[in-house]
Design a protein around this motif. Structure first.
Motif, mmCIF file in Angstrom:
data_model
loop_
_atom_site.group_PDB
_atom_site.id
_atom_site.type_symbol
_atom_site.label_atom_id
_atom_site.label_comp_id
_atom_site.label_asym_id
_atom_site.label_seq_id
_atom_site.Cartn_x
_atom_site.Cartn_y
_atom_site.Cartn_z
ATOM 1 N N MET A 113 10.852 6.477 -7.880
ATOM 2 C CA MET A 113 9.650 5.839 -7.952
ATOM 3 C C MET A 113 10.028 4.544 -8.365
ATOM 4 O O MET A 113 8.421 3.919 -8.058
ATOM 5 C CB MET A 113 8.939 6.177 -10.092
ATOM 6 C CG MET A 113 8.820 7.762 -10.409
ATOM 7 S SD MET A 113 8.535 8.383 -12.135
ATOM 8 C CE MET A 113 9.649 7.935 -13.157
ATOM 9 N N LEU A 114 10.895 3.868 -7.905
ATOM 10 C CA LEU A 114 10.541 2.532 -7.004
ATOM 11 C C LEU A 114 10.222 1.485 -8.303
ATOM 12 O O LEU A 114 10.038 0.591 -7.623
ATOM 13 C CB LEU A 114 10.452 2.660 -5.903
ATOM 14 C CG LEU A 114 10.878 3.329 -4.716
ATOM 15 C CD1 LEU A 114 9.928 3.083 -3.463
ATOM 16 C CD2 LEU A 114 12.303 3.802 -4.536
ATOM 17 N N ILE A 115 10.346 2.190 -9.507
ATOM 18 C CA ILE A 115 10.085 0.731 -10.588
ATOM 19 C C ILE A 115 11.209 0.223 -10.831
ATOM 20 O O ILE A 115 12.319 1.068 -10.398
ATOM 21 C CB ILE A 115 9.181 1.674 -11.425
ATOM 22 C CG1 ILE A 115 10.748 3.216 -12.311
ATOM 23 C CG2 ILE A 115 7.832 2.111 -11.175
ATOM 24 C CD1 ILE A 115 9.829 3.146 -13.830
ATOM 25 N N PHE A 124 11.295 -7.009 -4.996
ATOM 26 C CA PHE A 124 9.706 -7.255 -4.999
ATOM 27 C C PHE A 124 9.583 -8.739 -4.079
ATOM 28 O O PHE A 124 10.102 -9.427 -5.383
ATOM 29 C CB PHE A 124 9.578 -7.076 -6.269
ATOM 30 C CG PHE A 124 9.375 -5.180 -6.858
ATOM 31 C CD1 PHE A 124 8.799 -4.466 -6.156
ATOM 32 C CD2 PHE A 124 11.055 -4.665 -7.183
ATOM 33 C CE1 PHE A 124 9.252 -3.038 -6.751
ATOM 34 C CE2 PHE A 124 11.262 -3.857 -7.559
ATOM 35 C CZ PHE A 124 10.471 -3.063 -7.117
ATOM 36 N N PHE A 125 8.859 -8.776 -3.221
ATOM 37 C CA PHE A 125 8.287 -10.524 -2.901
ATOM 38 C C PHE A 125 7.011 -10.176 -2.907
ATOM 39 O O PHE A 125 6.809 -9.455 -2.365
ATOM 40 C CB PHE A 125 8.678 -10.379 -1.518
ATOM 41 C CG PHE A 125 8.110 -11.514 -0.932
ATOM 42 C CD1 PHE A 125 8.671 -12.527 -1.389
ATOM 43 C CD2 PHE A 125 7.953 -11.252 0.255
ATOM 44 C CE1 PHE A 125 8.485 -14.161 -0.660
ATOM 45 C CE2 PHE A 125 7.314 -12.614 0.957
ATOM 46 C CZ PHE A 125 7.996 -14.040 0.464
ATOM 47 N N LEU A 138 5.518 -6.716 -1.494
ATOM 48 C CA LEU A 138 6.376 -5.915 0.025
ATOM 49 C C LEU A 138 7.721 -5.971 -0.826
ATOM 50 O O LEU A 138 8.004 -6.212 -2.348
ATOM 51 C CB LEU A 138 6.473 -7.054 0.954
ATOM 52 C CG LEU A 138 7.174 -7.037 1.419
ATOM 53 C CD1 LEU A 138 6.608 -5.410 2.889
ATOM 54 C CD2 LEU A 138 8.237 -7.553 2.705
ATOM 55 N N LEU A 139 8.023 -4.817 -0.427
ATOM 56 C CA LEU A 139 9.869 -3.799 -1.386
ATOM 57 C C LEU A 139 10.379 -3.747 -0.683
ATOM 58 O O LEU A 139 10.527 -3.107 0.075
ATOM 59 C CB LEU A 139 9.062 -3.078 -2.418
ATOM 60 C CG LEU A 139 10.326 -2.346 -2.636
ATOM 61 C CD1 LEU A 139 11.086 -3.317 -3.540
ATOM 62 C CD2 LEU A 139 9.967 -0.331 -3.647
ATOM 63 N N GLU A 156 0.788 -1.360 -0.263
ATOM 64 C CA GLU A 156 0.172 -0.101 -0.012
ATOM 65 C C GLU A 156 0.914 1.394 0.362
ATOM 66 O O GLU A 156 0.412 2.540 -0.206
ATOM 67 C CB GLU A 156 -1.357 0.181 0.889
ATOM 68 C CG GLU A 156 -0.190 -0.131 2.741
ATOM 69 C CD GLU A 156 -0.308 -1.269 2.486
ATOM 70 O OE1 GLU A 156 -0.395 -1.521 4.389
ATOM 71 O OE2 GLU A 156 -0.110 -2.612 1.869
ATOM 72 N N GLU A 157 1.456 1.122 0.339
ATOM 73 C CA GLU A 157 2.877 2.440 0.351
ATOM 74 C C GLU A 157 3.581 2.399 -1.126
ATOM 75 O O GLU A 157 4.750 3.400 -1.332
ATOM 76 C CB GLU A 157 3.900 2.529 1.619
ATOM 77 C CG GLU A 157 3.721 1.780 2.498
ATOM 78 C CD GLU A 157 5.035 1.511 3.960
ATOM 79 O OE1 GLU A 157 4.630 2.532 4.821
ATOM 80 O OE2 GLU A 157 4.968 0.651 3.391
ATOM 81 N N THR A 158 3.643 1.715 -2.083
ATOM 82 C CA THR A 158 4.176 1.384 -3.340
ATOM 83 C C THR A 158 3.127 1.819 -4.281
ATOM 84 O O THR A 158 3.722 2.226 -5.523
ATOM 85 C CB THR A 158 5.436 0.199 -3.219
ATOM 86 O OG1 THR A 158 4.569 -0.674 -3.502
ATOM 87 C CG2 THR A 158 6.355 0.486 -2.241
ATOM 88 N N GLY A 159 2.070 1.156 -3.929
ATOM 89 C CA GLY A 159 1.393 0.924 -5.331
ATOM 90 C C GLY A 159 1.424 -0.137 -6.069
ATOM 91 O O GLY A 159 0.776 -1.117 -6.857
#
Length: 135
Positions: free
Chosen positions: A97-99, A82-83, A61-62, A54-57
């Motif tokens: 953006m953490l993509i 990314f788990f 889990l990151l 919910e914190e990353t979109g």
């Protein structure tokens, strides 16, 4: 006590109020194993973090590693795992953006599947290789 704030490895949410216990069982196991392995790493706990879906979109889990470049106070690259509960994708991520930067990553991309503990062990191995690469 020296007055410094204790920050756990791979803090979940606000480091002052680590929210590890709010994670689902698979996520909790994944983060707990990462924390155990990270205790021997050359970076600082502040160089790691965990973001909930919910914190990353993202639907995953990151776990993040943002090692400080030796001799500076700057972060050169940000790496994320990314788990999804059954597998993990590790790659360099865009620093804001953490993509995932799958095709532009400066390190090998990690693709692995297994139990949460197995995924965490493989992720920890990968984070260790990342740190050796960034030295």
């Amino acid at each position: 006590m020296d007055g410094r704030l204790y920050v756990p490895w791979f803090a979940v949410g606000d480091p002052e109020e680590d929210e590890l216990e709010t994670l689902e069982a698979a996520q909790h196991t994944f983060v707990s194993v990462l924390r155990e392995r990270a205790a021997a790493w050359p970076c600082d706990p502040e160089d790691t973090a965990v973001l909930r879906p919910e914190e990353t979109g993202f639907a995953h889990l990151l776990a993040l590693l943002s090692p400080v470049t030796p001799g500076t106070d700057s972060v050169g690259s940000v790496f994320g795992a990314f788990f999804d509960g059954q597998g993990v994708l590790g790659t360099e991520v865009h620093n804001q953006m953490l993509i995932p930067m799958l095709h532009e990553s400066v390190v090998e991309v990690l693709h692995a599947a297994g139990s949460p503990a197995q995924c965490a062990e493989l992720t920890a191995d990968w984070f260790e290789r990342v740190q050796r690469h960034s030295d």
